[in-house]
Motif scaffolding. Structure first.
Motif, PDB file in Angstrom:
ATOM      1  N   PRO A  10     -16.628 -24.763 -23.917  1.00 30.36           N
ATOM      2  CA  PRO A  10     -17.717 -23.989 -23.198  1.00 30.36           C
ATOM      3  C   PRO A  10     -19.034 -24.559 -23.725  1.00 30.36           C
ATOM      4  CG  PRO A  10     -16.701 -22.775 -25.248  1.00 30.36           C
ATOM      5  CD  PRO A  10     -15.910 -24.061 -25.198  1.00 30.36           C
ATOM      6  N   LEU A  11     -20.117 -24.420 -22.821  1.00 27.75           N
ATOM      7  CA  LEU A  11     -21.397 -24.653 -23.157  1.00 27.75           C
ATOM      8  C   LEU A  11     -21.900 -23.255 -23.622  1.00 27.75           C
ATOM      9  CD1 LEU A  11     -23.617 -26.819 -22.930  1.00 27.75           C
ATOM     10  CD2 LEU A  11     -24.286 -25.608 -20.622  1.00 27.75           C
ATOM     11  N   VAL A  12     -22.457 -23.265 -24.759  1.00 29.69           N
ATOM     12  CA  VAL A  12     -23.223 -22.058 -25.325  1.00 29.69           C
ATOM     13  C   VAL A  12     -24.731 -22.368 -25.208  1.00 29.69           C
ATOM     14  CG1 VAL A  12     -23.599 -21.006 -27.755  1.00 29.69           C
ATOM     15  CG2 VAL A  12     -21.348 -21.900 -27.052  1.00 29.69           C
ATOM     16  N   PHE A  13     -25.302 -21.225 -24.746  1.00 26.78           N
ATOM     17  CA  PHE A  13     -26.607 -21.172 -24.394  1.00 26.78           C
ATOM     18  C   PHE A  13     -27.410 -20.002 -25.056  1.00 26.78           C
ATOM     19  CE2 PHE A  13     -30.233 -19.976 -21.362  1.00 26.78           C
ATOM     20  CZ  PHE A  13     -30.709 -21.333 -21.808  1.00 26.78           C
ATOM     21  N   ILE A  14     -28.352 -20.238 -25.734  1.00 24.09           N
ATOM     22  CA  ILE A  14     -29.093 -18.998 -26.573  1.00 24.09           C
ATOM     23  C   ILE A  14     -30.537 -19.080 -26.005  1.00 24.09           C
ATOM     24  CG2 ILE A  14     -29.526 -17.877 -28.650  1.00 24.09           C
ATOM     25  CD1 ILE A  14     -27.319 -19.399 -29.856  1.00 24.09           C
ATOM     26  N   PRO A  15     -31.047 -18.372 -25.115  1.00 26.48           N
ATOM     27  CA  PRO A  15     -32.465 -18.414 -24.836  1.00 26.48           C
ATOM     28  C   PRO A  15     -33.366 -17.249 -25.465  1.00 26.48           C
ATOM     29  CG  PRO A  15     -31.248 -16.928 -23.213  1.00 26.48           C
ATOM     30  CD  PRO A  15     -30.222 -17.134 -24.398  1.00 26.48           C
ATOM     31  N   LEU A  16     -34.419 -17.735 -25.626  1.00 24.35           N
ATOM     32  CA  LEU A  16     -35.756 -16.953 -26.167  1.00 24.35           C
ATOM     33  C   LEU A  16     -36.647 -17.037 -25.097  1.00 24.35           C
ATOM     34  CD1 LEU A  16     -36.101 -17.753 -29.657  1.00 24.35           C
ATOM     35  CD2 LEU A  16     -34.958 -15.995 -28.937  1.00 24.35           C
ATOM     36  N   ASN A  17     -37.273 -15.729 -24.619  1.00 28.47           N
ATOM     37  CA  ASN A  17     -38.120 -15.484 -23.768  1.00 28.47           C
ATOM     38  C   ASN A  17     -39.409 -15.010 -24.360  1.00 28.47           C
ATOM     39  OD1 ASN A  17     -38.930 -15.578 -20.786  1.00 28.47           O
ATOM     40  ND2 ASN A  17     -39.338 -13.361 -21.470  1.00 28.47           N
ATOM     41  N   LEU A  18     -40.776 -15.245 -23.889  1.00 31.56           N
ATOM     42  CA  LEU A  18     -42.106 -15.012 -24.417  1.00 31.56           C
ATOM     43  C   LEU A  18     -42.013 -13.578 -24.101  1.00 31.56           C
ATOM     44  CD1 LEU A  18     -44.661 -15.968 -26.211  1.00 31.56           C
ATOM     45  CD2 LEU A  18     -45.265 -16.051 -23.408  1.00 31.56           C
ATOM     46  N   VAL A  46     -21.436 -19.569 -21.907  1.00 29.71           N
ATOM     47  CA  VAL A  46     -21.168 -18.311 -22.785  1.00 29.71           C
ATOM     48  C   VAL A  46     -22.684 -17.924 -23.362  1.00 29.71           C
ATOM     49  CG1 VAL A  46     -20.318 -17.360 -24.790  1.00 29.71           C
ATOM     50  CG2 VAL A  46     -18.967 -19.031 -23.507  1.00 29.71           C
ATOM     51  N   VAL A  47     -23.437 -16.949 -23.373  1.00 31.07           N
ATOM     52  CA  VAL A  47     -24.401 -16.444 -23.656  1.00 31.07           C
ATOM     53  C   VAL A  47     -24.314 -15.086 -24.647  1.00 31.07           C
ATOM     54  CG1 VAL A  47     -25.742 -17.426 -21.802  1.00 31.07           C
ATOM     55  CG2 VAL A  47     -24.864 -14.813 -21.501  1.00 31.07           C
ATOM     56  N   PRO A  48     -25.341 -14.993 -25.489  1.00 30.95           N
ATOM     57  CA  PRO A  48     -25.182 -13.827 -26.578  1.00 30.95           C
ATOM     58  C   PRO A  48     -24.827 -12.355 -25.931  1.00 30.95           C
ATOM     59  CG  PRO A  48     -26.798 -15.447 -27.065  1.00 30.95           C
ATOM     60  CD  PRO A  48     -26.605 -15.491 -25.711  1.00 30.95           C
ATOM     61  N   ASN A  49     -25.512 -12.116 -24.784  1.00 30.49           N
ATOM     62  CA  ASN A  49     -25.347 -10.865 -24.274  1.00 30.49           C
ATOM     63  C   ASN A  49     -25.805 -10.556 -22.885  1.00 30.49           C
ATOM     64  OD1 ASN A  49     -28.069 -11.188 -24.399  1.00 30.49           O
ATOM     65  ND2 ASN A  49     -28.404 -10.602 -26.380  1.00 30.49           N
ATOM     66  N   SER A  50     -25.749  -9.586 -22.297  1.00 37.42           N
ATOM     67  CA  SER A  50     -26.008  -9.218 -20.943  1.00 37.42           C
ATOM     68  C   SER A  50     -27.532  -9.524 -20.644  1.00 37.42           C
ATOM     69  CB  SER A  50     -25.680  -7.948 -20.447  1.00 37.42           C
ATOM     70  OG  SER A  50     -24.378  -7.591 -20.630  1.00 37.42           O
ATOM     71  N   ALA A  51     -28.302  -9.534 -21.331  1.00 41.76           N
ATOM     72  CA  ALA A  51     -29.825  -9.701 -21.404  1.00 41.76           C
ATOM     73  C   ALA A  51     -29.885 -11.268 -21.039  1.00 41.76           C
ATOM     74  CB  ALA A  51     -30.665  -9.367 -22.430  1.00 41.76           C
ATOM     75  N   GLY A  52     -29.094 -12.162 -21.557  1.00 43.03           N
ATOM     76  CA  GLY A  52     -29.050 -13.674 -21.416  1.00 43.03           C
ATOM     77  C   GLY A  52     -28.474 -13.866 -20.058  1.00 43.03           C
ATOM     78  N   VAL A  53     -27.720 -13.304 -19.419  1.00 39.70           N
ATOM     79  CA  VAL A  53     -27.277 -13.402 -18.037  1.00 39.70           C
ATOM     80  C   VAL A  53     -28.445 -13.117 -17.187  1.00 39.70           C
ATOM     81  CG1 VAL A  53     -25.788 -12.439 -16.073  1.00 39.70           C
ATOM     82  CG2 VAL A  53     -24.770 -12.677 -18.571  1.00 39.70           C
ATOM     83  N   LEU A  67     -32.927 -19.129 -34.181  1.00 37.79           N
ATOM     84  CA  LEU A  67     -31.773 -19.434 -33.315  1.00 37.79           C
ATOM     85  C   LEU A  67     -30.071 -19.632 -34.058  1.00 37.79           C
ATOM     86  CD1 LEU A  67     -33.694 -21.264 -30.498  1.00 37.79           C
ATOM     87  CD2 LEU A  67     -32.459 -18.928 -30.058  1.00 37.79           C
ATOM     88  N   LEU A  68     -30.352 -20.404 -35.002  1.00 29.66           N
ATOM     89  CA  LEU A  68     -29.031 -20.843 -35.708  1.00 29.66           C
ATOM     90  C   LEU A  68     -28.160 -19.811 -36.122  1.00 29.66           C
ATOM     91  CD1 LEU A  68     -29.970 -24.052 -37.888  1.00 29.66           C
ATOM     92  CD2 LEU A  68     -28.521 -23.813 -35.927  1.00 29.66           C
ATOM     93  N   PRO A  69     -28.835 -18.574 -36.726  1.00 33.40           N
ATOM     94  CA  PRO A  69     -27.625 -17.584 -37.256  1.00 33.40           C
ATOM     95  C   PRO A  69     -26.958 -17.096 -35.850  1.00 33.40           C
ATOM     96  CG  PRO A  69     -29.935 -17.193 -38.201  1.00 33.40           C
ATOM     97  CD  PRO A  69     -30.215 -18.393 -37.160  1.00 33.40           C
ATOM     98  N   THR A  70     -27.681 -17.155 -34.731  1.00 33.16           N
ATOM     99  CA  THR A  70     -27.008 -16.383 -33.515  1.00 33.16           C
ATOM    100  C   THR A  70     -25.947 -17.515 -32.943  1.00 33.16           C
ATOM    101  OG1 THR A  70     -28.777 -15.088 -32.787  1.00 33.16           O
ATOM    102  CG2 THR A  70     -27.234 -15.895 -31.154  1.00 33.16           C
ATOM    103  N   TRP A  71     -26.318 -18.863 -33.148  1.00 37.13           N
ATOM    104  CA  TRP A  71     -25.577 -19.837 -32.669  1.00 37.13           C
ATOM    105  C   TRP A  71     -24.170 -19.848 -33.483  1.00 37.13           C
ATOM    106  CZ3 TRP A  71     -25.161 -23.891 -29.436  1.00 37.13           C
ATOM    107  CH2 TRP A  71     -24.421 -24.998 -29.481  1.00 37.13           C
ATOM    108  N   GLN A  72     -24.134 -19.836 -34.798  1.00 40.01           N
ATOM    109  CA  GLN A  72     -23.110 -19.684 -35.701  1.00 40.01           C
ATOM    110  C   GLN A  72     -22.272 -18.353 -35.397  1.00 40.01           C
ATOM    111  OE1 GLN A  72     -25.078 -19.644 -39.396  1.00 40.01           O
ATOM    112  NE2 GLN A  72     -25.497 -21.867 -39.481  1.00 40.01           N
ATOM    113  N   LEU A  73     -22.844 -17.141 -35.078  1.00 37.57           N
ATOM    114  CA  LEU A  73     -22.195 -15.847 -34.844  1.00 37.57           C
ATOM    115  C   LEU A  73     -21.466 -16.060 -33.592  1.00 37.57           C
ATOM    116  CD1 LEU A  73     -24.929 -12.981 -35.275  1.00 37.57           C
ATOM    117  CD2 LEU A  73     -22.548 -13.380 -36.424  1.00 37.57           C
ATOM    118  N   MET A  74     -21.917 -16.791 -32.472  1.00 35.77           N
ATOM    119  CA  MET A  74     -21.357 -17.143 -31.117  1.00 35.77           C
ATOM    120  C   MET A  74     -20.112 -17.749 -31.282  1.00 35.77           C
ATOM    121  SD  MET A  74     -24.413 -17.435 -28.415  1.00 35.77           S
ATOM    122  CE  MET A  74     -23.107 -17.263 -26.984  1.00 35.77           C
TER     123      MET A  74
END
Length: 502
Positions: free
Chosen positions: A33-41, A120-127, A271-278
């Motif tokens: 899978p392609l794991v993607f973790i975004p951050l928004n301003l 794969v994104v962390p949550n529905s907000a990522g979608v 971002l790394l802690p979320t990456w490891q959690l995912m």
């Protein structure tokens, strides 16, 4: 929330560990899978701040935006993201297979990809973030004023397609991880708290020497486990403001590059802690055996991926901002059909899910106490038809009524009709079922053993359908005037790229 879910939540609260609410996994987990973790301003509708992306858990790629309020920088970020997503998605088009589609005279050979991409994104907000990013990029011009890299509108088309597919419960092409984990485990916290990936994983997979509540409390502290995005921690926003000020005020390219490196140094620990959690969450899901219907649903995903890839390869236009009436009606019908199909398939695959329908009266479980395996009836043509009779003793008939058509998860190809319901006293009932299908064409029950329930066997019957018929809708050219008449052919315009937040 179902009764069984409530009981599982109470058990999790008592034991301090998440409790499985399924016996099998109901979603496909890709090998790569392609794991993607975004951050928004903060305070912006769609201003990418940074992202961590990749298919290798040991080699994530950080994409940082030096100034999210700068339109040019945002589309440079989109181009960098396209450099990861487009080769990943389009790489699955190389290997294909042939298969037969249709029945009888309509049977034909078709081609489809042997695998498909999975985001794969962390949550529905990522979608939601990907949906907005797709909208803001798929209409962009690659020539003239404000031109963007040619990969940007292509990225937008893919993101819009992925987020559209995520609305179908049967699809595994874009997965919000918290939603998938919550569908397979019950925790001792509220559904709102389950939306926090760190807290949810604390209940499912707590560190040695601790329990779910303690691990969740630790994870809810941003100092220990930063938010999984796209929202950022307000305290970190203060640091970001200072970093962006330093970038804007930097004198010369060398100083600006140093300021950007400092920004990346601060972003990576967020971002790394979320990456490891995912990846831990993906591993926990992969540990659960897949249900028998998962493969067929992924096959449907592969069919859709193949069709959309071919559409883009033929120069397909970006998706319109709004569906016309007939298109929207067909999409709604497909969504309803997918929801019904997913509901039934989960129950037929999983006895724990079926137990929820037993409690609601849509399924009954009992013991075979009688029957006529050689029973026949006269058909319309006057020919004798094998129609065995099975009597099931149950504690409650639920919502079953005379003439209801039911099926058993153990024999999904066999239909049963309720012929009689009789109370026996002491809170039990006898239900007579007439069986049809799944027994061959002879006048005696054929092998294999088990085509007809035997005395003493425990059997489940449910009114849940194994399939639903698609809604009959008119073609586009037959759209009635009450719904705008036949739609005009879609042509993108410059106004399509305008968004209220820009």
């Amino acid at each position: 929330m179902s009764t069984l879910r409530v009981l599982a939540t109470l058990e999790a609260t008592a034991t301090g560990r998440a409790v499985p609410v399924t016996t099998v996994r109901h979603t496909h987990i890709a090998d790569r899978p392609l794991v993607f973790i975004p951050l928004n301003l903060a305070g912006e509708a769609c201003a990418p701040l940074a992202a961590l992306v990749g298919t290798d858990r040991n080699a994530p790629e950080l994409l940082a935006v030096p100034q999210p309020k700068d339109r040019t920088e945002r589309f440079l970020f989109a181009a960098r993201l396209a450099g990861h997503l487009l080769p990943y998605a389009e790489g699955f088009t190389a290997a294909t297979e042939m298969y037969e589609s249709g029945r009888g005279a309509k049977k034909e050979q078709r081609e489809r990809c042997t695998d498909a991409p999975q985001l794969v994104v962390p949550n529905s907000a990522g979608v939601s973030f990907l949906r907005l990013l797709g909208r803001s990029t798929r209409f962009r011009r690659t020539e003239g004023p404000y031109a963007v890299d040619p990969s940007v509108p292509r990225l937008g088309q893919w993101l819009s397609w992925f987020t559209d597919q995520s609305e179908f419960p049967t699809s595994s092409l874009l997965l919000p991880l918290t939603q998938q984990l919550s569908a397979h485990w019950a925790t001792g916290q509220s559904p709102t708290e389950d939306a926090h990936l760190g807290a949810l994983m604390g209940w499912i997979d707590p560190p040695d020497g601790t329990d779910g509540p303690a691990a969740a409390r630790w994870a809810e502290d941003p100092a220990n486990s930063p938010p999984a995005g796209p929202a950022t921690d307000p305290q970190f926003d203060t640091i970001l403001s200072e970093l962006y000020t330093a970038i804007d005020q930097a004198q010369g390219e060398r100083h600006r590059a140093a300021a950007i490196r400092q920004l990346e140094t601060q972003l990576l620990p967020q971002l790394l802690p979320t990456w490891q959690l995912m990846w831990r969450g993906i591993d926990r899901l992969r540990d659960i055996p897949a249900g028998r219907s998962v493969a067929s649903r992924w096959q449907t995903d592969r069919d859709r991926f193949t069709a959309f890839s071919a559409y883009l390869a033929d120069g397909g236009l970006p998706q319109a901002r709004r569906e016309h009436a007939s298109g929207a009606a067909r999409r709604l019908a497909r969504l309803e059909d997918a929801a019904d199909r997913y509901r039934s398939e989960r129950a037929f695959d999983d006895p724990l899910v079926m137990a929820e329908y037993e409690l609601s009266g849509e399924a009954v479980v009992g013991t075979v106490t009688g029957g006529e395996p050689d029973r026949t009836v006269t058909g319309r043509s006057g020919r004798a038809l094998l129609r065995p009779l099975v009597t099931l003793t149950v504690q409650s008939p639920g919502r079953l009524k005379i003439s209801d058509k039911v099926r058993s998860p153990a024999r999904p190809g066999q239909t049963a009709e309720v012929l009689a319901i009789r109370g026996k006293g002491e809170g039990s009932y006898d239900i007579d079922f007439e069986l049809s299908g799944g027994m061959g064409r002879s006048q005696k029950p054929p092998p294999p053993e088990g085509s007809i329930p035997k005395l003493g066997e425990e059997v489940c019957y449910t009114t849940l359908p194994t399939f639903t018929l698609p809604a009959a809708l008119p073609e586009d050219e037959s759209t009635p005037w009450t719904h705008g008449g036949p739609p005009q052919a879609y042509e993108p315009t410059d106004d399509d790229a305008n968004e209220a937040w820009e």
